[in-house]
Each structure stands twice: as structure tokens, then as C-alpha cells.
Write a protein that holds these residues in place. Structure first.
Motif, PDB file in Angstrom:
ATOM      1  N   THR A  82       1.054  -1.577   0.168  1.00 40.49           N
ATOM      2  CA  THR A  82      -0.107  -0.223   0.697  1.00 40.49           C
ATOM      3  C   THR A  82       0.754   1.389   0.007  1.00 40.49           C
ATOM      4  O   THR A  82       0.311   1.872  -0.910  1.00 40.49           O
ATOM      5  N   ARG A  83       2.492   1.638   0.698  1.00 39.17           N
ATOM      6  CA  ARG A  83       2.707   2.658   1.050  1.00 39.17           C
ATOM      7  C   ARG A  83       3.716   3.228  -0.195  1.00 39.17           C
ATOM      8  O   ARG A  83       3.618   4.027  -0.359  1.00 39.17           O
ATOM      9  N   LEU A  84       4.164   1.957  -0.703  1.00 44.54           N
ATOM     10  CA  LEU A  84       5.031   1.900  -2.034  1.00 44.54           C
ATOM     11  C   LEU A  84       3.567   2.302  -3.620  1.00 44.54           C
ATOM     12  O   LEU A  84       4.677   2.695  -3.958  1.00 44.54           O
ATOM     13  N   ALA A  85       2.964   2.348  -3.328  1.00 40.96           N
ATOM     14  CA  ALA A  85       1.833   2.122  -4.380  1.00 40.96           C
ATOM     15  C   ALA A  85       2.220   3.679  -4.213  1.00 40.96           C
ATOM     16  O   ALA A  85       1.498   4.318  -5.384  1.00 40.96           O
ATOM     17  N   LYS A  86       2.164   4.759  -3.264  1.00 41.16           N
ATOM     18  CA  LYS A  86       1.892   5.831  -3.212  1.00 41.16           C
ATOM     19  C   LYS A  86       3.045   6.357  -3.570  1.00 41.16           C
ATOM     20  O   LYS A  86       3.171   7.664  -3.327  1.00 41.16           O
ATOM     21  N   VAL A  87       4.097   5.678  -3.780  1.00 40.79           N
ATOM     22  CA  VAL A  87       5.363   6.934  -4.089  1.00 40.79           C
ATOM     23  C   VAL A  87       5.326   6.863  -4.663  1.00 40.79           C
ATOM     24  O   VAL A  87       4.579   6.258  -5.968  1.00 40.79           O
ATOM     25  N   PRO A  88       6.024   7.812  -5.390  1.00 41.15           N
ATOM     26  CA  PRO A  88       6.208   8.848  -7.132  1.00 41.15           C
ATOM     27  C   PRO A  88       6.920   8.116  -7.999  1.00 41.15           C
ATOM     28  O   PRO A  88       7.513   7.463  -7.485  1.00 41.15           O
ATOM     29  N   ASP A  89       6.323   8.186  -9.075  1.00 40.86           N
ATOM     30  CA  ASP A  89       7.190   7.724  -9.799  1.00 40.86           C
ATOM     31  C   ASP A  89       8.619   8.224 -10.358  1.00 40.86           C
ATOM     32  O   ASP A  89       9.271   9.606  -9.500  1.00 40.86           O
ATOM     33  N   ARG A  90       9.319   7.425 -10.531  1.00 44.68           N
ATOM     34  CA  ARG A  90      10.964   7.728 -10.517  1.00 44.68           C
ATOM     35  C   ARG A  90      11.622   8.415 -11.522  1.00 44.68           C
ATOM     36  O   ARG A  90      12.371   7.986 -12.288  1.00 44.68           O
ATOM     37  N   PRO A  91      11.503   9.876 -12.067  1.00 46.12           N
ATOM     38  CA  PRO A  91      11.669   9.908 -13.590  1.00 46.12           C
ATOM     39  C   PRO A  91      13.313  10.349 -13.335  1.00 46.12           C
ATOM     40  O   PRO A  91      13.425  10.831 -12.769  1.00 46.12           O
ATOM     41  N   GLN A  92      13.297  10.057 -14.700  1.00 45.36           N
ATOM     42  CA  GLN A  92      14.699  10.167 -14.840  1.00 45.36           C
ATOM     43  C   GLN A  92      14.873  11.525 -15.714  1.00 45.36           C
ATOM     44  O   GLN A  92      14.410  11.796 -16.781  1.00 45.36           O
ATOM     45  N   VAL A  93      15.878  12.167 -14.950  1.00 44.58           N
ATOM     46  CA  VAL A  93      16.982  13.458 -15.218  1.00 44.58           C
ATOM     47  C   VAL A  93      16.498  13.734 -17.342  1.00 44.58           C
ATOM     48  O   VAL A  93      16.822  12.920 -17.838  1.00 44.58           O
ATOM     49  N   ARG A  94      16.145  14.368 -17.589  1.00 45.00           N
ATOM     50  CA  ARG A  94      16.599  14.134 -18.889  1.00 45.00           C
ATOM     51  C   ARG A  94      16.751  15.894 -19.956  1.00 45.00           C
ATOM     52  O   ARG A  94      15.173  15.731 -19.271  1.00 45.00           O
ATOM     53  N   PRO A  95      16.285  15.937 -21.806  1.00 42.97           N
ATOM     54  CA  PRO A  95      15.856  16.505 -21.442  1.00 42.97           C
ATOM     55  C   PRO A  95      14.546  16.844 -21.781  1.00 42.97           C
ATOM     56  O   PRO A  95      13.930  15.850 -22.479  1.00 42.97           O
ATOM     57  N   GLY A  96      13.185  18.338 -21.628  1.00 41.50           N
ATOM     58  CA  GLY A  96      12.168  18.013 -21.570  1.00 41.50           C
ATOM     59  C   GLY A  96      11.137  17.790 -20.981  1.00 41.50           C
ATOM     60  O   GLY A  96      10.290  18.552 -20.589  1.00 41.50           O
ATOM     61  N   ILE A  97      11.913  17.546 -19.695  1.00 39.73           N
ATOM     62  CA  ILE A  97      11.530  17.447 -18.409  1.00 39.73           C
ATOM     63  C   ILE A  97      11.704  18.627 -17.361  1.00 39.73           C
ATOM     64  O   ILE A  97      12.770  19.724 -17.539  1.00 39.73           O
ATOM     65  N   ARG A  98      11.247  18.791 -16.225  1.00 38.78           N
ATOM     66  CA  ARG A  98      10.591  20.027 -15.244  1.00 38.78           C
ATOM     67  C   ARG A  98      11.531  19.834 -14.529  1.00 38.78           C
ATOM     68  O   ARG A  98      10.597  18.571 -13.624  1.00 38.78           O
ATOM     69  N   ILE A  99      12.130  20.647 -13.586  1.00 40.26           N
ATOM     70  CA  ILE A  99      12.822  20.099 -12.064  1.00 40.26           C
ATOM     71  C   ILE A  99      13.097  21.065 -11.638  1.00 40.26           C
ATOM     72  O   ILE A  99      13.089  22.198 -11.996  1.00 40.26           O
ATOM     73  N   PRO A 100      12.168  20.729  -9.819  1.00 40.95           N
ATOM     74  CA  PRO A 100      12.429  22.189  -9.081  1.00 40.95           C
ATOM     75  C   PRO A 100      13.510  23.011  -8.815  1.00 40.95           C
ATOM     76  O   PRO A 100      14.433  22.106  -8.524  1.00 40.95           O
ATOM     77  N   LEU A 101      13.940  24.218  -8.919  1.00 39.89           N
ATOM     78  CA  LEU A 101      15.276  25.091  -8.419  1.00 39.89           C
ATOM     79  C   LEU A 101      14.896  25.660  -7.702  1.00 39.89           C
ATOM     80  O   LEU A 101      14.525  26.541  -7.965  1.00 39.89           O
ATOM     81  N   ARG A 102      15.456  25.843  -6.165  1.00 41.00           N
ATOM     82  CA  ARG A 102      14.541  26.537  -5.387  1.00 41.00           C
ATOM     83  C   ARG A 102      13.284  26.405  -5.032  1.00 41.00           C
ATOM     84  O   ARG A 102      12.215  27.638  -5.338  1.00 41.00           O
ATOM     85  N   GLY A 103      11.988  24.888  -5.234  1.00 42.01           N
ATOM     86  CA  GLY A 103      10.924  25.340  -5.583  1.00 42.01           C
ATOM     87  C   GLY A 103      10.835  26.067  -6.853  1.00 42.01           C
ATOM     88  O   GLY A 103       9.490  25.808  -7.356  1.00 42.01           O
TER      89      GLY A 103
END
Length: 255
Positions: A82-103
Motif C-alpha cells: 500500500t505504501r509503495l503504491a503511493k511512492v511517486p514515479d522515479r523520473p529520469q533527468v532528461r531534456p524536456g522535463i522540468r525539475i524544481p530549483l529552489r522550488g
């Protein structure tokens, strides 16, 4: 008359705990690293999921048989699934995605024709991380960029908060830890996960205040939290944010 001499009994030494055991454990068709750690203060077994669902940790009393650990894990299989089903996907850092910097979300843009590392820019008026050079090195270069940003910002915050409490940090180190965001050793060395640079600025400040407070209060008692709130008045909100969103930041893959 005979005289006898009593030998001083040898002081009892506490046996050293066995080294941690590591193996893989299957949960819902997922193979996860399992770390079994003995703790001489443990009275019962405890189970913890590493941040980002990277692995499992079971803390056990000394000398517990492996069979007991296996039965414990089986009893908690449903809870784990149950708990692991709630863990977010593990996105791979790659061109085209967004990651936060200082939120703030930043679009990852790859520019292979130019030399260099990572620079800040904009695409359509929105923040971007421009990564130069070979595509194969893009995740590592972004991780290195976050480490540099962490060192610059966190060392300044450490200086501010240590001055406020009149203590000095022996060292400030940066790691990629999966189970905690920061730590403070008994001799005053502070460690931080460089991933915290993806959190909003107030949360970064809270984490530094939290670990610096341990330089005076090496516990989580009332005195510690009072000092933490003096250093960071927004402690409760930032603490809740990190608990709610930290797993998603830990899940991002920079490999």
C-alpha cells in the motif's frame, strides 16, 4: 593466617552489533534492497521505507534470527504494498522535463553544440536549465550544478545560524542520502543532501536551522524545537512541506 586477594572483575563489555545485512526483497513484483541493522537499544522490529521507495530498512534487537525478520516482513506485506503504491514515479533527468530549483520548476534544455556545463536561462519566458555538451553527461552535470548551488547557499546559511547560537560547525558536507535530508555528528560535523536545492528557499533555510540547532541540542526534545523555531520561525510549515514533498524529490534519478 592466610590472606587472599580478590581480583577485580573484568568490566562487562557490550558486544558489538553485527554488521548490517543486505539483500533483495520482493514486494509486488519490485525487487528492493533490504538492509537489516542490529540496534542494542531496540526492543522490537521496526520497518522503514527509504525516501523515494529506493529500499527497505529493518531495525532488529541483537541476535534475532533471520527467520523472524522474514516472518515480520510477510506480516507487513500488505502495508508495504500500500505504501509503495503511493511512492511517486522515479523520473529520469532528461531534456524536456522540468525539475524544481529552489522550488521553481525549470525546463531541462540540451544544447549539444556548445561547450560548458549548466547555465540558467529562459524558454518562452519560463525558467530553464541549459545543459551543454554530450547528452550522456546531462544527468551528472545537473547533479553537479545542484551540488555547487547547495554548497554556496547552505554554507552561507550555516554561517548565519551558527553565529546566532554562538557555535561553530566542524565541517559542512554534501551527500546524496536516501534516508535523511541532513545530519549532525556529536563532534559538530554537518551533512546535507544536495537535493534540498530543489525545495523552496524557506525549506532549505529550515533544514539548515534544524541541523545547526543540533549543535546545541543533540536531541529532538522541547529545547531543540524551541531553538529551531527561534532560528526558523516558519519551522512547522517547512517541516510539513518536506514531509509531504520530500519523497518526490528523492525519487528523481540523476544516474
Amino acid at each position: 593466617m592466610a590472606f587472599g586477594f580478590l581480583r577485580n572483575p573484568k568490566p562487562k563489555t557490550r558486544p558489538r552489533p553485527a554488521p548490517p545485512q543486505e539483500r533483495m526483497h520482493m514486494v509486488a513484483d519490485r525487487a528492493l534492497p533490504l538492509r537489516i541493522v542490529e540496534n542494542d537499544r531496540a526492543k522490537r522490529l521496526t520497518l522503514r521505507i527509504d525516501a523515494g521507495g529506493r529500499g527497505l530498512r529493518v531495525t532488529v534487537p541483537p541476535g534475532l534470527a533471520n527467520g523472524e525478520v522474514d516472518r515480520f516482513l510477510e506480516r507487513h506485506r500488505g502495508w508495504l504494498e500500500t505504501r509503495l503504491a503511493k511512492v511517486p514515479d522515479r523520473p529520469q533527468v532528461r531534456p524536456g522535463i522540468r525539475i524544481p530549483l529552489r522550488g521553481i520548476p525549470h525546463l531541462i534544455v540540451h544544447e549539444p553544440g556548445t561547450r560548458g556545463t549548466v547555465s540558467l536561462g529562459e524558454v518562452d519566458g519560463k525558467p530553464a536549465l541549459i545543459v551543454h555538451g554530450d547528452r550522456r553527461h546531462l544527468p551528472r552535470r545537473i547533479a553537479d550544478f545542484l551540488k555547487r548551488e547547495a554548497r554556496q547557499e547552505i554554507e552561507a546559511l550555516v554561517a548565519k545560524h551558527t553565529a546566532a547560537i554562538g557555535r561553530r560547525a566542524k565541517a559542512v558536507r554534501f551527500k546524496d542520502t536516501s534516508s535523511r535530508w541532513g545530519s549532525c555528528t556529536s563532534d559538530g560535523a554537518l551533512s546535507f543532501s544536495w537535493r534540498i536545492m530543489m525545495a523552496p528557499r524557506p525549506v532549505i533555510d529550515y533544514l539548515v536551522a534544524h541541523e545547526v540547532a543540533h549543535l546545541r541540542e543533540m536531541n529532538h526534545g522541547p529545547g531543540f524545537w524551541k531553538l529551531c523555531k527561534e532560528l526558523c520561525p516558519d519551522t512547522e510549515r517547512c517541516k510539513a512541506w518536506l514531509k509531504r514533498n520530500g519523497g518526490a524529490l528523492q525519487a528523481i534519478q540523476f544516474e
